[in-house]
Write a protein that holds these residues in place. Sequence first.
Motif, PDB file in Angstrom:
ATOM      1  N   TYR A   1       0.747  -1.029   0.027  1.00 43.65           N
ATOM      2  CA  TYR A   1      -0.007   0.016  -0.072  1.00 43.65           C
ATOM      3  C   TYR A   1       0.864   1.266  -0.008  1.00 43.65           C
ATOM      4  O   TYR A   1       0.351   2.409   0.168  1.00 43.65           O
ATOM      5  N   GLU A   2       2.209   1.248   0.030  1.00 41.49           N
ATOM      6  CA  GLU A   2       3.125   2.393   0.051  1.00 41.49           C
ATOM      7  C   GLU A   2       3.707   2.425  -1.383  1.00 41.49           C
ATOM      8  O   GLU A   2       4.836   1.905  -1.561  1.00 41.49           O
ATOM      9  N   GLY A   3       3.024   2.768  -2.579  1.00 40.13           N
ATOM     10  CA  GLY A   3       3.681   2.898  -3.967  1.00 40.13           C
ATOM     11  C   GLY A   3       4.285   4.153  -4.236  1.00 40.13           C
ATOM     12  O   GLY A   3       4.225   5.105  -3.368  1.00 40.13           O
ATOM     13  N   VAL A   4       4.707   4.282  -5.363  1.00 41.18           N
ATOM     14  CA  VAL A   4       5.085   5.628  -5.874  1.00 41.18           C
ATOM     15  C   VAL A   4       4.186   6.663  -5.965  1.00 41.18           C
ATOM     16  O   VAL A   4       4.356   7.838  -6.132  1.00 41.18           O
ATOM     17  N   ALA A   5       2.833   6.545  -6.077  1.00 41.51           N
ATOM     18  CA  ALA A   5       1.773   7.224  -6.171  1.00 41.51           C
ATOM     19  C   ALA A   5       1.942   8.437  -7.192  1.00 41.51           C
ATOM     20  O   ALA A   5       2.332   8.116  -8.314  1.00 41.51           O
ATOM     21  N   GLY A   6       1.952   9.684  -6.521  1.00 38.18           N
ATOM     22  CA  GLY A   6       1.926  10.754  -7.615  1.00 38.18           C
ATOM     23  C   GLY A   6       3.330  11.112  -8.153  1.00 38.18           C
ATOM     24  O   GLY A   6       3.329  11.963  -9.217  1.00 38.18           O
ATOM     25  N   PHE A   7       4.400  10.494  -7.888  1.00 39.52           N
ATOM     26  CA  PHE A   7       5.608  10.703  -8.366  1.00 39.52           C
ATOM     27  C   PHE A   7       5.763   9.791  -9.652  1.00 39.52           C
ATOM     28  O   PHE A   7       6.727  10.222 -10.537  1.00 39.52           O
ATOM     29  N   ARG A   8       4.903   8.831 -10.196  1.00 39.74           N
ATOM     30  CA  ARG A   8       5.162   8.010 -11.248  1.00 39.74           C
ATOM     31  C   ARG A   8       4.927   9.072 -12.268  1.00 39.74           C
ATOM     32  O   ARG A   8       5.538   8.714 -13.476  1.00 39.74           O
ATOM     33  N   ALA A   9       4.047  10.006 -12.557  1.00 42.63           N
ATOM     34  CA  ALA A   9       3.896  10.879 -13.679  1.00 42.63           C
ATOM     35  C   ALA A   9       5.068  11.664 -14.172  1.00 42.63           C
ATOM     36  O   ALA A   9       5.533  11.665 -15.420  1.00 42.63           O
ATOM     37  N   PRO A  10       5.793  12.308 -13.170  1.00 39.96           N
ATOM     38  CA  PRO A  10       6.941  13.134 -13.589  1.00 39.96           C
ATOM     39  C   PRO A  10       7.947  12.315 -13.915  1.00 39.96           C
ATOM     40  O   PRO A  10       8.886  12.346 -14.740  1.00 39.96           O
ATOM     41  N   ILE A  11       8.196  10.937 -13.493  1.00 41.42           N
ATOM     42  CA  ILE A  11       9.191   9.996 -13.959  1.00 41.42           C
ATOM     43  C   ILE A  11       9.058   9.409 -15.095  1.00 41.42           C
ATOM     44  O   ILE A  11      10.001   9.295 -15.926  1.00 41.42           O
ATOM     45  N   GLU A  12       7.684   9.042 -15.485  1.00 43.22           N
ATOM     46  CA  GLU A  12       7.556   8.531 -16.882  1.00 43.22           C
ATOM     47  C   GLU A  12       7.548  10.023 -17.746  1.00 43.22           C
ATOM     48  O   GLU A  12       8.156   9.627 -18.884  1.00 43.22           O
ATOM     49  N   ALA A  13       7.117  10.977 -17.422  1.00 45.35           N
ATOM     50  CA  ALA A  13       7.089  12.198 -18.175  1.00 45.35           C
ATOM     51  C   ALA A  13       8.767  12.635 -18.750  1.00 45.35           C
ATOM     52  O   ALA A  13       9.128  12.932 -19.603  1.00 45.35           O
ATOM     53  N   ALA A  14       9.560  12.105 -17.759  1.00 47.12           N
ATOM     54  CA  ALA A  14      10.941  12.235 -17.836  1.00 47.12           C
ATOM     55  C   ALA A  14      11.763  11.220 -18.817  1.00 47.12           C
ATOM     56  O   ALA A  14      12.909  11.333 -19.159  1.00 47.12           O
ATOM     57  N   GLY A  15      10.870  10.282 -19.378  1.00 44.10           N
ATOM     58  CA  GLY A  15      11.288   9.284 -20.107  1.00 44.10           C
ATOM     59  C   GLY A  15      11.755   8.025 -19.767  1.00 44.10           C
ATOM     60  O   GLY A  15      12.420   7.210 -20.395  1.00 44.10           O
TER      61      GLY A  15
END
Length: 234
Positions: free
Chosen positions: A14-28
Amino acid sequence: MTQKTALIIRHVPYEGVAGFRAPIEAAGYEVDRIDVADERFSSLDLVEHDLLIMMGGPMGVYEQEEYPWIACQLKRLARRLEANRPTLGVCFGAQMIAEAMGGRVFAGPASEVGFHPVTLSAEGLAGPLRHVAEVPVLHWHGDTFSLPENVELLASSPLYAHQAFRRGNNVLALQFHAEMGLDPRIEAWIEGGEAAMARAGTTEARLRADHDTLGPGAVAAGQAMIAEWLEGFD
């Protein structure tokens, strides 16, 4: 061009990357994830990926007899840090970075649970953490750590002096949870966190209300912080 890869280490489901996934994926980055309960975890090379993200968990770094994988992870994490590979730690993940770099993790004087801002140092204000300045972000911990050598303290709170630190541009440790605020898994935190909430003097109702009203702003600030940090690697 070779695809950049990021690995998320999840210490509890229940402790995942949550909101940080979007900028990580956006950075390629192509994002992969592994749970410490996975049988593959003990033999995984933690130096290999371009980016390593270690998330939170209710265990303490000092509970290595109960959780034997902690010592195993620390050894491999130390090798990654020695190689100065980009590494992010959140809450328990931040404590793991501190321990692997020669700091000490220990039980703190109070339970810090709820949404409130951190106070940034001059170094914090000059870098990616400026995005979370004066923004209430989620805290959920009772452990803390001594600062390792050769790091910069970035943030503090009234209860805990060590809320964030960095080593150069590649290693960032965050005690607070700027990734949380829009993730339904907060319910698992609340349902399993009665004792921590009671020690902190807060309630389920207060946390749910703050999550609804403050969570979106916390995540937006956290995403901007991570996006800027990802741009600055050596």
